[in-house]
Each structure stands twice: as structure tokens, then as C-alpha cells.
Enzyme design. Structure first.
Site, PDB file in Angstrom:
ATOM      1  N   GLN A  68       0.798  -1.220   0.000  1.00 19.20           N
ATOM      2  CA  GLN A  68       0.000   0.000   0.000  1.00 19.20           C
ATOM      3  C   GLN A  68       0.835   1.276   0.000  1.00 19.20           C
ATOM      4  O   GLN A  68       0.327   2.339  -0.352  1.00 19.20           O
ATOM      5  CB  GLN A  68      -0.951  -0.004   1.199  1.00 19.20           C
ATOM      6  N   ARG A  78       3.665  -0.088  13.004  1.00 26.08           N
ATOM      7  CA  ARG A  78       3.397  -1.403  12.444  1.00 26.08           C
ATOM      8  C   ARG A  78       3.494  -1.312  10.922  1.00 26.08           C
ATOM      9  O   ARG A  78       2.766  -0.531  10.299  1.00 26.08           O
ATOM     10  CB  ARG A  78       1.996  -1.871  12.870  1.00 26.08           C
ATOM     11  N   HIS A 113       1.102  -9.255   4.611  1.00 24.08           N
ATOM     12  CA  HIS A 113      -0.047  -8.370   4.436  1.00 24.08           C
ATOM     13  C   HIS A 113      -0.427  -8.419   2.949  1.00 24.08           C
ATOM     14  O   HIS A 113      -0.412  -7.409   2.253  1.00 24.08           O
ATOM     15  CB  HIS A 113       0.285  -6.958   4.917  1.00 24.08           C
ATOM     16  N   ASN A 118      -1.763 -10.822   8.403  1.00 24.31           N
ATOM     17  CA  ASN A 118      -2.785  -9.808   8.541  1.00 24.31           C
ATOM     18  C   ASN A 118      -4.094 -10.310   7.944  1.00 24.31           C
ATOM     19  O   ASN A 118      -4.163 -10.637   6.759  1.00 24.31           O
ATOM     20  CB  ASN A 118      -2.380  -8.520   7.809  1.00 24.31           C
ATOM     21  N   GLU A 119      -5.121 -10.409   8.787  1.00 22.90           N
ATOM     22  CA  GLU A 119      -6.481 -10.677   8.331  1.00 22.90           C
ATOM     23  C   GLU A 119      -6.632 -11.872   7.391  1.00 22.90           C
ATOM     24  O   GLU A 119      -7.006 -11.706   6.215  1.00 22.90           O
ATOM     25  CB  GLU A 119      -7.060  -9.428   7.652  1.00 22.90           C
ATOM     26  N   ASN A 138      -8.074  -6.017  14.100  1.00 21.24           N
ATOM     27  CA  ASN A 138      -8.373  -4.874  13.235  1.00 21.24           C
ATOM     28  C   ASN A 138      -9.883  -4.688  13.240  1.00 21.24           C
ATOM     29  O   ASN A 138     -10.634  -5.632  12.969  1.00 21.24           O
ATOM     30  CB  ASN A 138      -7.913  -5.128  11.799  1.00 21.24           C
ATOM     31  N   TYR A 167     -13.236  -1.968  12.276  1.00 19.93           N
ATOM     32  CA  TYR A 167     -13.656  -0.751  11.583  1.00 19.93           C
ATOM     33  C   TYR A 167     -15.103  -0.330  11.802  1.00 19.93           C
ATOM     34  O   TYR A 167     -15.416   0.840  11.849  1.00 19.93           O
ATOM     35  CB  TYR A 167     -13.385  -0.887  10.069  1.00 19.93           C
ATOM     36  N   GLU A 190      -5.320  -2.168  13.972  1.00 19.34           N
ATOM     37  CA  GLU A 190      -5.853  -1.225  12.981  1.00 19.34           C
ATOM     38  C   GLU A 190      -7.216  -0.739  13.445  1.00 19.34           C
ATOM     39  O   GLU A 190      -8.043  -1.545  13.882  1.00 19.34           O
ATOM     40  CB  GLU A 190      -6.075  -1.872  11.599  1.00 19.34           C
ATOM     41  N   TRP A 202      -5.026   3.249  11.725  1.00 13.12           N
ATOM     42  CA  TRP A 202      -4.876   3.001  10.294  1.00 13.12           C
ATOM     43  C   TRP A 202      -5.370   4.241   9.564  1.00 13.12           C
ATOM     44  O   TRP A 202      -6.561   4.529   9.652  1.00 13.12           O
ATOM     45  CB  TRP A 202      -5.662   1.771   9.832  1.00 13.12           C
ATOM     46  N   GLU A 245      -5.577   1.916  -1.386  1.00 13.53           N
ATOM     47  CA  GLU A 245      -6.618   1.224  -0.635  1.00 13.53           C
ATOM     48  C   GLU A 245      -7.198   0.070  -1.475  1.00 13.53           C
ATOM     49  O   GLU A 245      -8.371   0.041  -1.801  1.00 13.53           O
ATOM     50  CB  GLU A 245      -7.689   2.214  -0.164  1.00 13.53           C
ATOM     51  N   TRP A 246      -6.328  -0.875  -1.835  1.00 16.77           N
ATOM     52  CA  TRP A 246      -6.717  -2.117  -2.517  1.00 16.77           C
ATOM     53  C   TRP A 246      -7.679  -1.855  -3.682  1.00 16.77           C
ATOM     54  O   TRP A 246      -7.400  -1.009  -4.517  1.00 16.77           O
ATOM     55  CB  TRP A 246      -7.271  -3.111  -1.476  1.00 16.77           C
ATOM     56  N   PHE A 263      -7.331   7.047   4.072  1.00 12.81           N
ATOM     57  CA  PHE A 263      -7.391   6.620   5.473  1.00 12.81           C
ATOM     58  C   PHE A 263      -6.329   7.299   6.339  1.00 12.81           C
ATOM     59  O   PHE A 263      -6.221   7.013   7.523  1.00 12.81           O
ATOM     60  CB  PHE A 263      -7.150   5.106   5.571  1.00 12.81           C
TER      61      PHE A 263
END
Ligand code: PNW
Length: 466
Positions: free
Chosen positions: A19, A76, A120, A165-166, A295, A297, A368, A414, A421-422, A430
Site C-alpha cells: 500500500q 506497524r 499483508h 494480517n487478516e 483490526n 472498523y 488497525e 490506520w 486502498e486495494w 485513510f
């Protein structure tokens, strides 16, 4: 009223390699699945890609200075596997290693603790093309090898490791809905990918514990994403639906690690689609984390789905909803961010308490939390009041959870700066710092200045209603 966080609370901010780094082919870096996914027209908003991103690879020192100005205690970031191992296996790139050496040294020089994520999402493309990526169990061995290279090289200075990550996003968005790389659409592959993600995580942890932890004295864990699911009504079936939805996101990965098995709801509903662990694998996975990385949101209402038809998903995060028989919705009165994610701070508190109860009070780090808004620079400033409100309210609810006995020990905003952002490309911002993607200039937003004060005082202005 001002309220203090516990002494030693870890204040950080987070980013990830693909990213922000750019320099996609510098120093012999191999392509990742995100380099190739972005090349498919239509996959990413505006056909954006991470070839340049924030060019953090070349602006690393400037970026660390920016962290120092904010008074960050911890940063991080993630290591790009193909930067270190261009094909994911075997040959190691000295140029790649050197970049992270320099970043880690620069952080330590400024007294910022490095928190390193090993994966990630930027999988070496060769591992996907030649071996089916996370669908092939062999990947666990490759990941362990790669992790070992990182522990060997950086472990004298890095004391906080996050394996993955996730995994939910990797499995569901990457191998189920196909909205993230590698873009596979399937209703059974996610559970196989998830299975291998857990095994790979556990092998890396076992390697660290056996070969490095005693001498290096660091901690290692995993980070999972989870939003809160609030029962739409007080009906028993809606309460059960909300619980089931959280199990299908979070407990999928955390029950095996804390309890040694998949959640019963998944076993029952998925049948053959959910692979079984061998005794040896369970042995390896159970207890394979030193802390609970989270994480978080947003929040959605959950209800038992009526009949066979599901209404349109609220946004891509309901997973394979037909497997869960859960219908998600939002309260129209909730404020939403630019991602259309609702701002529901109390959901964060409820989730923290849920985790604390189910897993017997683990040490939790929020690795995050944050929000995207359509920020604009006006007279050299970005007055992102909505973001300050978001952080203020979520942190307030974190404090409320701590007061109820949740062992939350740190928080990473984050993100440090606007970035790729993907699937949304550069459209969604963000960052605590605004990035001009033409000039690559970074401008601290008002939220960065606000966060700097929070860190300095270790306090926030608590909300009146909390
Ligand atoms: C996380 N969902 O991604 C990632 O760790 C970050 O890289 C990312 O920038 C950030 O959150 C904001 O999106 C997620 O659909 C992406 O539920 C999608 C989902 C959740 C997390």
C-alpha cells in the site's frame, strides 16, 4: 472530562508494504499477486496500482521523521515477501533485506518500536501461478522458510511479530468473492485457504519459539479483522445469527488458536467444505499466539436470513452469507465514512468484551482502526474533523472496555498516511497524513496533530455518554 489510558499503553500507527512502498521492481524484487491483479483492467478503481504508491521505499527516512514528529511509540509495517524472496522460495535478495534493515534501524534510532507483519497480502506471484498459492498446503513450508529468514536477519531488533494480517480477507475476498488478489471466485476454496493460513501461521510461530524466542526475547502473534454484529431484534434467532456471523469472521481463525477447534456453527453448516485438522496440526495451532491482534472498523445489524433469498450485501464484508444464513443491515441513522462503513463506536466496545469473555482475557492490541473520508487540502491544511471524531469516539469506547477489565494494551491508527486502498485504489484516504499522489508530498492532517496530543498526554476527552 479527560481520561487516562493505562501506563505503558502502546500508541502506534500502521501501514503495509504494497500500500505504501512502490518501487515494485527495484533491487530484484519479484512481482506479487497484487502487481499482477492490478494489471487486469477493471479490478481496481481508476485502474490504479501500487507501482509507485507513496514511494515510501525512497522516502523512508522522511516518513520515519514524520512518525517521530507525531511522537509515535510504535510503527506497524509489513515486509514484502517478494522483495526479500523474489520467487517466494530459495534465493534471498540482499537489496530487499537491506531496505528493511535500514527502516528498522531508523525506527530504533528514533525510539519507535517496530511491529512487523510478515504477510499483508502481497504473495510472491510465482507461488500463486506455480503452486496455487494458499490453496496448496505446501505454502505453509514456504511461509515458514520466509519467516525464518526474517527472524534470523531482523529478530535482534524486532521484538513484535505478526504472522498474518487478516486471514479472513485473504480467504474470502481473495479466494471466494474474487474482489482482491488473486481474484478467485469459489464457495469452497476460502475454507481450504483459511485452513492453510492457520497452518502456515502456526508453523512460523513454532519456528520462532523453537529457534529464536529464547535468545531474541520477542513476542509473536496474529492479527484478525472483525466488525461487530449487533442482533437486529431481541428475537432468539437474531441473537443467534449475530453470534454466528462473528464466529464466521473471527472465531473461524481464533477458536482454533485459543480453543483448538473450529467453531461448532461452522463445522455444522459447512460439512465437507471445512477441512479437518490432524492431531499434530491441532497441537501446533493451539496456543500459537502471544497476543490477540484485532483490526476493527465498523458494525452491522445481523438477523436470521428469511427463506433462501439474501438481499444485496451491505458491502463486501459479509463473506459467503449463504453459508451463514445471516442477513446484514445498517441503521439509516448511523453516520458512514467514505467506505460506507458505519461509525458505531459502541460496537468496538462490545466486540472487545466478546473477545475477552470467549478467550479468557487475552492481551489485546488493536492493530488497525480508522476511517476514510474525502479529505481536501484548503490553504495548505486538511481539517478532517470527522476523522478526529471517529478516533475520539472509538478510543473512548476502548477506554470503557479497559475499565470493564479488557486487557487492551495498545492501539494502532490506520493509517499513517493515505495509501493504495486495494480495490478502491487511491480514491479512499485513510491517512493521518494527506498524500498528494502527483507530487508525493505529505501533509499532516488535523487528526495527526490531534493524535500527537493524545499520545503525549496518554489521555482522551471521554465522551459524555460513556
Ligand atoms: C484492512 N472488509 O482491510 C487492511 O488490513 C488494510 O490493509 C486496509 O487498508 C484497511 O483494512 C482499510 O480497508 C480490510 O471488506 C479490507 O471487511 C476489507 C475488509 C476488512 C478489512
Amino acid at each position: 472530562m479527560k481520561k487516562s489510558f493505562p501506563k505503558g499503553f502502546v500508541w502506534g500507527s500502521a501501514t503495509s508494504s504494497y500500500q505504501i512502498e512502490g518501487a515494485w521492481d527495484v533491487g530484484g524484487k519479484g512481482p506479487s499477486i497484487w502487481d499482477s491483479f492490478c494489471a487486469i483492467p477493471g479490478k481496481i478503481a481508476n485502474n490504479d496500482h501500487g507501482m509507485m504508491a507513496c514511494d515510501h521505499f525512497h522516502k523512508m527516512k522522511e516518513d520515519v521523521a514524520m512518525m517521530k514528529r507525531m511522537g509515535l511509540k510504535a510503527y506497524r509495517f509489513s515486509i514484502s515477501w517478494p522483495r526479500i524472496m523474489p520467487t517466494g522460495q530459495g534465493k534471498v535478495s540482499e537489496d530487499g533485506l537491506r531496505f528493511y534493515d535500514e527502516l528498522i534501524d531508523e525506527l530504533i534510532h528514533h525510539e519507535i518500536e517496530p511491529w512487523v507483519t510478515l504477510y499483508h497480502w502481497d504473495l510472491p506471484l510465482a507461488i500463486q501461478v506455480e503452486q496455487d498459492g494458499w490453496l496448496n498446503k505446501e505454502i505453509a513450508n514456504h511461509f515458514e522458510q520466509y519467516a525464518r529468514v526474517c527472524f534470523e536477519r531482523f529478530g535482534n531488533r524486532v521484538k513484535r511479530w505478526i504472522t498474518l494480517n487478516e486471514p479472513w480477507v485473504v480467504a474470502i475476498l481473495g479466494y471466494g468473492l474474487g474482489t482482491f488478489a488473486p481474484g478467485i471466485k469459489s464457495n469452497s476454496d476460502p475454507y481450504l485457504a483459511g485452513h492453510h493460513l492457520l497452518i502456515a501461521h502456526a508453523q512460523a510461530v513454532s519456528c520462532y519459539r523453537k529457534e529464536f524466542q529464547e535468545t531474541q526475547q520477542g513476542l509473536i502473534g496474529i492479527t484478525n479483522n472483525c466488525d461487530w454484529r449487533e442482533p437486529l431484534t431481541e428475537k432468539q434467532e437474531d441473537i443467534a445469527a449475530a453470534e454466528r456471523a462473528i464466529e464466521f469472521i473471527l472465531a473461524w481463525f481464533t477458536d482454533p488458536i485459543y480453543l483448538g477447534h473450529y467453531p461448532a456453527s461452522m463445522v455444522e453448516r459447512l460439512g465437507q467444505k471445512l477441512p479437518l485438522f490432524s492431531e499434530v496440526e491441532i497441537e501446533l495451532i493451539k496456543g500459537s499466539t502471544d497476543f490477540f491482534g484485532l483490526n476493527h472498523y465498523t458494525t452491522l445489524f445481523a438477523a436470521e436470513a428469511q427463506g433462501s433469498g439474501h438481499k444485496d450485501p451491505v458491502y463486501g464484508n459479509d463473506g459467503l452469507s449463504e453459508d451463514q444464513n445471516v442477513q446484514l443491515s445498517v441503521d439509516p441513522s448511523w453516520n458512514v465514512t467514505a467506505m460506507h462503513w458505519a461509525v458505531v463506536p459502541w460496537g468496538c466496545q462490545k466486540l472487545l468484551e466478546w473477545i475477552s469473555k470467549r478467550y479468557d482475557r487475552p492481551t489485546i492490541y488493536i492493530t488497525e482502526n480508522g476511517c476514510a473520508y474525502a479529505d481536501e487540502v484548503v490553504a495548505g491544511k486538511v481539517n478532517d474533523i470527522a476523522r478526529i471524531n471517529y478516533y475520539q469516539q472509538y478510543l473512548s469506547c476502548c477506554l470503557a472496555a479497559i475499565e470493564k477489565g479488557v486487557l487492551l494494551k495498545g492501539y494502532f491508527a490506520w493509517s499513517l498516511m493515505d495509501n493504495f486502498e486495494w480495490a478502491s485504489g487511491y480514491e479512499k484516504r485513510f491517512g493521518l497524513h494527506y498524500v498528494n499522489f502527483e507530487t508525493l508530498e505529505r501533509i499532516p492532517k488535523q487528526s495527526a496533530l490531534w493524535y500527537e496530543k493524545v499520545i503525549l498526554d496518554n489521555t482522551i476527552e471521554a465522551r459524555k455518554d460513556s
